[in-house]
Design a protein around this motif. Structure first.
Motif, mmCIF file in Angstrom:
data_model
loop_
_atom_site.group_PDB
_atom_site.id
_atom_site.type_symbol
_atom_site.label_atom_id
_atom_site.label_comp_id
_atom_site.label_asym_id
_atom_site.label_seq_id
_atom_site.Cartn_x
_atom_site.Cartn_y
_atom_site.Cartn_z
ATOM 1 N N HIS A 81 0.827 -1.208 0.000
ATOM 2 C CA HIS A 81 0.000 0.000 0.000
ATOM 3 C C HIS A 81 0.861 1.258 0.000
ATOM 4 N N CYS A 82 1.948 1.234 0.766
ATOM 5 C CA CYS A 82 2.803 2.416 0.852
ATOM 6 C C CYS A 82 3.446 2.737 -0.488
ATOM 7 N N GLN A 83 3.873 1.719 -1.222
ATOM 8 C CA GLN A 83 4.473 1.962 -2.535
ATOM 9 C C GLN A 83 3.491 2.645 -3.468
ATOM 10 N N ILE A 84 2.248 2.223 -3.441
ATOM 11 C CA ILE A 84 1.239 2.796 -4.337
ATOM 12 C C ILE A 84 0.912 4.234 -3.951
ATOM 13 N N MET A 85 0.862 4.533 -2.669
ATOM 14 C CA MET A 85 0.430 5.849 -2.221
ATOM 15 C C MET A 85 1.573 6.842 -2.051
ATOM 16 N N VAL A 86 2.761 6.358 -1.657
ATOM 17 C CA VAL A 86 3.831 7.269 -1.264
ATOM 18 C C VAL A 86 5.129 6.966 -1.993
ATOM 19 N N GLY A 87 5.532 5.679 -2.081
ATOM 20 C CA GLY A 87 6.861 5.332 -2.561
ATOM 21 C C GLY A 87 7.902 5.632 -1.499
ATOM 22 N N ASP A 88 9.167 5.790 -1.946
ATOM 23 C CA ASP A 88 10.247 6.155 -1.018
ATOM 24 C C ASP A 88 10.266 5.209 0.182
ATOM 25 N N LEU A 89 10.257 3.905 -0.102
ATOM 26 C CA LEU A 89 9.935 2.916 0.916
ATOM 27 C C LEU A 89 10.954 2.829 2.039
ATOM 28 N N ALA A 90 12.234 2.829 1.706
ATOM 29 C CA ALA A 90 13.241 2.727 2.762
ATOM 30 C C ALA A 90 13.135 3.902 3.728
ATOM 31 N N THR A 91 12.955 5.094 3.181
ATOM 32 C CA THR A 91 12.807 6.277 4.027
ATOM 33 C C THR A 91 11.556 6.177 4.889
ATOM 34 N N GLN A 92 10.459 5.694 4.304
ATOM 35 C CA GLN A 92 9.224 5.547 5.060
ATOM 36 C C GLN A 92 9.370 4.527 6.185
ATOM 37 N N LEU A 93 10.033 3.415 5.898
ATOM 38 C CA LEU A 93 10.248 2.415 6.945
ATOM 39 C C LEU A 93 11.074 2.991 8.098
ATOM 40 N N ARG A 94 12.128 3.703 7.748
ATOM 41 C CA ARG A 94 12.965 4.287 8.801
ATOM 42 C C ARG A 94 12.205 5.364 9.579
ATOM 43 N N ALA A 95 11.428 6.175 8.878
ATOM 44 C CA ALA A 95 10.743 7.294 9.526
ATOM 45 C C ALA A 95 9.672 6.818 10.500
ATOM 46 N N HIS A 96 9.123 5.627 10.258
ATOM 47 C CA HIS A 96 8.008 5.156 11.087
ATOM 48 C C HIS A 96 8.365 3.914 11.894
ATOM 49 N N ALA A 97 9.655 3.624 11.993
ATOM 50 C CA ALA A 97 10.086 2.437 12.734
ATOM 51 C C ALA A 97 9.611 2.472 14.184
ATOM 52 N N ASP A 98 9.566 3.643 14.775
ATOM 53 C CA ASP A 98 9.238 3.750 16.195
ATOM 54 C C ASP A 98 7.784 3.436 16.507
ATOM 55 N N ILE A 99 6.910 3.468 15.513
ATOM 56 C CA ILE A 99 5.493 3.184 15.758
ATOM 57 C C ILE A 99 5.025 1.926 15.038
ATOM 58 N N THR A 100 5.917 1.218 14.351
ATOM 59 C CA THR A 100 5.516 0.060 13.551
ATOM 60 C C THR A 100 5.348 -1.170 14.431
ATOM 61 N N GLY A 101 4.153 -1.767 14.345
ATOM 62 C CA GLY A 101 3.863 -2.963 15.110
ATOM 63 C C GLY A 101 3.714 -4.213 14.270
ATOM 64 N N HIS A 102 3.587 -4.048 12.958
ATOM 65 C CA HIS A 102 3.461 -5.200 12.054
ATOM 66 C C HIS A 102 3.791 -4.709 10.652
ATOM 67 N N ILE A 103 4.368 -5.598 9.846
ATOM 68 C CA ILE A 103 4.710 -5.279 8.458
ATOM 69 C C ILE A 103 4.083 -6.328 7.553
ATOM 70 N N GLN A 104 3.622 -5.894 6.385
ATOM 71 C CA GLN A 104 3.099 -6.807 5.366
ATOM 72 C C GLN A 104 3.750 -6.498 4.023
ATOM 73 N N ILE A 105 3.795 -7.527 3.164
ATOM 74 C CA ILE A 105 4.459 -7.388 1.870
ATOM 75 C C ILE A 105 3.622 -8.000 0.763
ATOM 76 N N ALA A 106 3.867 -7.498 -0.454
ATOM 77 C CA ALA A 106 3.330 -8.074 -1.688
ATOM 78 C C ALA A 106 4.007 -7.357 -2.843
ATOM 79 N N GLY A 107 4.054 -8.013 -3.991
ATOM 80 C CA GLY A 107 4.585 -7.372 -5.180
ATOM 81 C C GLY A 107 3.663 -6.274 -5.677
ATOM 82 N N VAL A 108 4.254 -5.268 -6.289
ATOM 83 C CA VAL A 108 3.519 -4.149 -6.884
ATOM 84 C C VAL A 108 3.852 -4.116 -8.375
ATOM 85 N N PRO A 109 2.847 -3.978 -9.261
ATOM 86 C CA PRO A 109 1.496 -3.499 -8.976
ATOM 87 C C PRO A 109 0.418 -4.555 -8.800
ATOM 88 N N ASP A 110 0.702 -5.827 -9.022
ATOM 89 C CA ASP A 110 -0.368 -6.817 -9.136
ATOM 90 C C ASP A 110 -0.619 -7.637 -7.885
#
Length: 258
Positions: A181-210
Protein backbone atom coordinates in the motif's frame (compact mmCIF):
# COMPACT_ATOMS: atom_id res chain seq x y z
CA UNK A 1 16.65 -11.96 10.07
CA UNK A 2 13.11 -11.50 8.70
CA UNK A 3 10.39 -13.79 10.00
CA UNK A 4 7.47 -14.41 7.67
CA UNK A 5 3.83 -15.23 8.35
CA UNK A 6 1.66 -16.72 5.62
CA UNK A 7 -1.59 -14.87 4.99
CA UNK A 8 -4.11 -17.70 4.75
CA UNK A 9 -6.84 -15.53 3.25
CA UNK A 10 -4.74 -15.17 0.10
CA UNK A 11 -2.12 -17.92 0.13
CA UNK A 12 -2.75 -21.67 -0.17
CA UNK A 13 -6.19 -21.03 -1.64
CA UNK A 14 -5.88 -24.38 -3.47
CA UNK A 15 -6.78 -25.90 -0.07
CA UNK A 16 -9.88 -25.57 2.07
CA UNK A 17 -9.26 -22.86 4.64
CA UNK A 18 -8.75 -25.12 7.64
CA UNK A 19 -6.24 -27.20 5.68
CA UNK A 20 -4.12 -24.14 4.91
CA UNK A 21 -2.55 -24.19 8.37
CA UNK A 22 -0.74 -27.47 7.80
CA UNK A 23 0.09 -26.46 4.22
CA UNK A 24 1.76 -23.29 5.50
CA UNK A 25 3.73 -25.24 8.09
CA UNK A 26 4.82 -27.77 5.46
CA UNK A 27 6.08 -24.87 3.34
CA UNK A 28 8.29 -23.65 6.19
CA UNK A 29 6.18 -20.90 7.76
CA UNK A 30 6.16 -20.57 11.54
CA UNK A 31 3.27 -18.11 11.78
CA UNK A 32 0.05 -17.21 9.98
CA UNK A 33 -2.31 -14.31 9.65
CA UNK A 34 -5.63 -13.90 7.83
CA UNK A 35 -8.33 -11.33 7.39
CA UNK A 36 -11.15 -12.75 9.51
CA UNK A 37 -11.57 -15.90 11.64
CA UNK A 38 -15.26 -15.56 12.41
CA UNK A 39 -16.65 -18.28 10.12
CA UNK A 40 -14.95 -20.84 12.36
CA UNK A 41 -14.88 -21.47 16.07
CA UNK A 42 -11.90 -20.17 17.98
CA UNK A 43 -11.45 -23.66 19.43
CA UNK A 44 -11.11 -25.25 15.98
CA UNK A 45 -8.64 -22.59 14.84
CA UNK A 46 -6.63 -23.08 18.02
CA UNK A 47 -6.46 -26.80 17.33
CA UNK A 48 -5.19 -26.17 13.81
CA UNK A 49 -2.53 -23.79 15.09
CA UNK A 50 -1.38 -26.21 17.76
CA UNK A 51 -1.32 -29.18 15.38
CA UNK A 52 0.80 -27.26 12.86
CA UNK A 53 2.96 -25.63 15.56
CA UNK A 54 2.12 -22.16 14.24
CA UNK A 55 1.87 -18.74 15.87
CA UNK A 56 -1.18 -16.60 15.17
CA UNK A 57 0.38 -13.26 14.22
CA UNK A 58 -2.64 -11.13 13.38
CA UNK A 59 -6.24 -10.89 12.25
CA UNK A 60 -8.78 -8.11 11.74
CA UNK A 61 -11.73 -6.96 13.78
CA UNK A 62 -15.09 -7.69 12.13
CA UNK A 63 -15.38 -5.07 9.35
CA UNK A 64 -19.14 -4.51 9.28
CA UNK A 65 -21.11 -5.91 6.37
CA UNK A 66 -18.42 -7.03 3.91
CA UNK A 67 -21.02 -8.05 1.30
CA UNK A 68 -22.28 -4.46 1.30
CA UNK A 69 -18.72 -3.15 0.80
CA UNK A 70 -18.14 -2.11 4.38
CA UNK A 71 -14.41 -2.19 5.11
CA UNK A 72 -14.23 -1.35 8.76
CA UNK A 73 -16.11 0.65 11.37
CA UNK A 74 -13.58 2.58 13.43
CA UNK A 75 -13.96 5.94 11.67
CA UNK A 76 -17.71 5.80 10.98
CA UNK A 77 -19.78 8.30 13.00
CA UNK A 78 -22.90 6.69 14.42
CA UNK A 79 -21.43 3.18 14.37
CA UNK A 80 -19.66 3.34 17.71
CA UNK A 81 -21.76 0.57 19.25
CA UNK A 82 -21.05 -1.68 16.25
CA UNK A 83 -17.34 -1.01 16.60
CA UNK A 84 -17.41 -1.79 20.33
CA UNK A 85 -19.17 -5.10 19.60
CA UNK A 86 -16.61 -5.90 16.88
CA UNK A 87 -13.77 -5.24 19.30
CA UNK A 88 -15.28 -7.50 21.96
CA UNK A 89 -15.75 -10.29 19.43
CA UNK A 90 -12.17 -9.99 18.15
CA UNK A 91 -10.71 -10.09 21.66
CA UNK A 92 -12.82 -13.13 22.45
CA UNK A 93 -11.14 -14.87 19.49
CA UNK A 94 -7.67 -13.50 20.18
CA UNK A 95 -7.45 -14.98 23.67
CA UNK A 96 -7.69 -18.70 22.77
CA UNK A 97 -5.55 -18.12 19.68
CA UNK A 98 -2.83 -16.37 21.73
CA UNK A 99 -2.96 -13.56 19.18
CA UNK A 100 -1.42 -10.36 20.50
CA UNK A 101 -2.23 -8.02 17.58
CA UNK A 102 -5.57 -6.99 16.08
CA UNK A 103 -6.11 -4.71 13.10
CA UNK A 104 -8.98 -2.22 13.43
CA UNK A 105 -10.01 -1.22 9.91
CA UNK A 106 -10.94 2.46 9.61
CA UNK A 107 -13.66 2.06 6.99
CA UNK A 108 -15.04 3.79 3.92
CA UNK A 109 -16.90 6.96 4.81
CA UNK A 110 -20.54 7.02 3.65
CA UNK A 111 -21.37 9.86 1.21
CA UNK A 112 -21.80 13.18 2.96
CA UNK A 113 -19.81 12.22 6.06
CA UNK A 114 -17.88 15.14 7.54
CA UNK A 115 -14.16 14.13 7.52
CA UNK A 116 -13.58 16.06 10.74
CA UNK A 117 -16.37 14.12 12.46
CA UNK A 118 -14.89 10.88 11.11
CA UNK A 119 -11.50 11.75 12.55
CA UNK A 120 -12.99 12.53 15.96
CA UNK A 121 -14.86 9.23 15.86
CA UNK A 122 -11.73 7.36 14.81
CA UNK A 123 -9.63 8.82 17.61
CA UNK A 124 -12.29 8.20 20.25
CA UNK A 125 -12.92 4.62 19.10
CA UNK A 126 -9.21 3.82 18.97
CA UNK A 127 -8.62 5.32 22.40
CA UNK A 128 -11.33 3.14 23.91
CA UNK A 129 -10.17 0.11 21.91
CA UNK A 130 -6.57 0.48 23.03
CA UNK A 131 -7.65 0.77 26.67
CA UNK A 132 -9.86 -2.32 26.43
CA UNK A 133 -7.27 -4.33 24.49
CA UNK A 134 -4.51 -3.45 26.94
CA UNK A 135 -6.38 -5.36 29.64
CA UNK A 136 -5.97 -8.47 27.46
CA UNK A 137 -2.34 -7.75 26.56
CA UNK A 138 -3.29 -6.96 22.95
CA UNK A 139 -1.96 -4.28 20.60
CA UNK A 140 -4.35 -2.52 18.22
CA UNK A 141 -3.01 -1.79 14.75
CA UNK A 142 -4.14 0.70 12.11
CA UNK A 143 -3.20 0.26 8.47
CA UNK A 144 -3.04 2.87 5.71
CA UNK A 145 -4.66 1.32 2.60
CA UNK A 146 -4.27 2.62 -0.93
CA UNK A 147 -7.12 4.36 -2.70
CA UNK A 148 -6.83 2.17 -5.80
CA UNK A 149 -7.75 -1.06 -4.02
CA UNK A 150 -10.27 0.51 -1.63
CA UNK A 151 -11.46 3.89 -2.95
CA UNK A 152 -12.68 6.15 -0.19
CA UNK A 153 -10.84 4.36 2.63
CA UNK A 154 -10.28 6.80 5.48
CA UNK A 155 -6.58 6.14 6.18
CA UNK A 156 -4.13 6.11 3.26
CA UNK A 157 -0.58 7.12 4.26
CA UNK A 158 1.82 6.28 7.10
CA UNK A 159 2.15 9.94 8.09
CA UNK A 160 -1.63 10.10 8.59
CA UNK A 161 -1.46 7.02 10.80
CA UNK A 162 1.33 8.60 12.86
CA UNK A 163 -0.79 11.68 13.49
CA UNK A 164 -3.69 9.51 14.67
CA UNK A 165 -1.46 7.34 16.88
CA UNK A 166 0.10 10.39 18.48
CA UNK A 167 -3.30 11.97 19.09
CA UNK A 168 -4.68 8.81 20.70
CA UNK A 169 -1.58 8.53 22.87
CA UNK A 170 -1.86 4.83 23.75
CA UNK A 171 1.26 2.68 24.00
CA UNK A 172 -0.55 -0.31 22.49
CA UNK A 173 -1.78 1.48 19.35
CA UNK A 174 0.69 1.01 16.50
CA UNK A 175 1.13 1.13 12.74
CA UNK A 176 0.51 -1.82 10.45
CA UNK A 177 3.00 -0.93 7.71
CA UNK A 178 1.92 -2.59 4.48
CA UNK A 179 4.72 -2.03 1.98
CA UNK A 180 2.42 -2.77 -0.98
CA UNK A 181 0.00 0.00 0.00
CA UNK A 182 2.80 2.42 0.85
CA UNK A 183 4.47 1.96 -2.53
CA UNK A 184 1.24 2.80 -4.34
CA UNK A 185 0.43 5.85 -2.22
CA UNK A 186 3.83 7.27 -1.26
CA UNK A 187 6.86 5.33 -2.56
CA UNK A 188 10.25 6.16 -1.02
CA UNK A 189 9.93 2.92 0.92
CA UNK A 190 13.24 2.73 2.76
CA UNK A 191 12.81 6.28 4.03
CA UNK A 192 9.22 5.55 5.06
CA UNK A 193 10.25 2.42 6.94
CA UNK A 194 12.96 4.29 8.80
CA UNK A 195 10.74 7.29 9.53
CA UNK A 196 8.01 5.16 11.09
CA UNK A 197 10.09 2.44 12.73
CA UNK A 198 9.24 3.75 16.20
CA UNK A 199 5.49 3.18 15.76
CA UNK A 200 5.52 0.06 13.55
CA UNK A 201 3.86 -2.96 15.11
CA UNK A 202 3.46 -5.20 12.05
CA UNK A 203 4.71 -5.28 8.46
CA UNK A 204 3.10 -6.81 5.37
CA UNK A 205 4.46 -7.39 1.87
CA UNK A 206 3.33 -8.07 -1.69
CA UNK A 207 4.58 -7.37 -5.18
CA UNK A 208 3.52 -4.15 -6.88
CA UNK A 209 1.50 -3.50 -8.98
CA UNK A 210 -0.37 -6.82 -9.14
CA UNK A 211 -0.11 -8.00 -5.51
CA UNK A 212 1.64 -11.23 -6.44
CA UNK A 213 4.80 -12.75 -4.92
CA UNK A 214 7.33 -10.24 -3.57
CA UNK A 215 9.93 -11.23 -6.18
CA UNK A 216 7.64 -9.97 -8.96
CA UNK A 217 7.17 -6.29 -9.76
CA UNK A 218 8.82 -3.00 -9.03
CA UNK A 219 9.94 -3.41 -5.39
CA UNK A 220 13.42 -4.59 -4.41
CA UNK A 221 12.40 -6.63 -1.39
CA UNK A 222 15.82 -8.14 -0.53
CA UNK A 223 17.08 -4.59 -0.05
CA UNK A 224 14.05 -3.69 2.08
CA UNK A 225 14.47 -6.81 4.23
CA UNK A 226 17.93 -5.49 5.10
CA UNK A 227 16.39 -2.12 5.96
CA UNK A 228 13.84 -3.88 8.18
CA UNK A 229 16.69 -5.59 10.03
CA UNK A 230 18.55 -2.28 10.24
CA UNK A 231 15.63 -0.48 11.92
CA UNK A 232 15.41 -3.23 14.53
CA UNK A 233 12.02 -4.65 13.60
CA UNK A 234 11.86 -8.25 14.81
CA UNK A 235 8.13 -8.99 14.47
CA UNK A 236 6.38 -11.09 11.87
CA UNK A 237 6.21 -9.95 8.24
CA UNK A 238 2.85 -10.91 6.79
CA UNK A 239 2.86 -12.26 3.23
CA UNK A 240 -0.41 -10.73 2.10
CA UNK A 241 -0.19 -11.53 -1.59
CA UNK A 242 -2.12 -13.46 -4.23
CA UNK A 243 0.06 -16.25 -5.67
CA UNK A 244 0.21 -16.39 -9.46
CA UNK A 245 -0.38 -20.15 -9.38
CA UNK A 246 0.04 -22.90 -6.82
CA UNK A 247 1.34 -21.23 -3.66
CA UNK A 248 4.26 -23.60 -3.12
CA UNK A 249 5.45 -23.11 -6.70
CA UNK A 250 5.98 -19.40 -6.05
CA UNK A 251 7.91 -19.67 -2.78
CA UNK A 252 11.41 -19.57 -4.27
CA UNK A 253 11.74 -16.01 -2.97
CA UNK A 254 11.53 -17.41 0.58
CA UNK A 255 14.44 -19.85 0.26
CA UNK A 256 17.16 -17.55 1.70
CA UNK A 257 15.05 -16.99 4.86
CA UNK A 258 13.43 -20.36 5.49
Amino acid sequence: MPRFAANLSMMFSEYDFLDRFSAAADAGFKAVEYLFPYEYSAEELARRLESAKLTQALFNLPPGDWAKAERGLAALPGREADFAHALDRAIAYARPLNCAKLHAMAGILPPGTDPAAARRTYVANLRRAAEHAAEAGITILIEPINTRDIPGYFLNRPAEARAIIEEVGAANLRLQFDIYHCQIMVGDLATQLRAHADITGHIQIAGVPDRHEPDVGEINYPYLFNVIDEIGYDGWIGCEYRPRGETADGLGWLDPWR
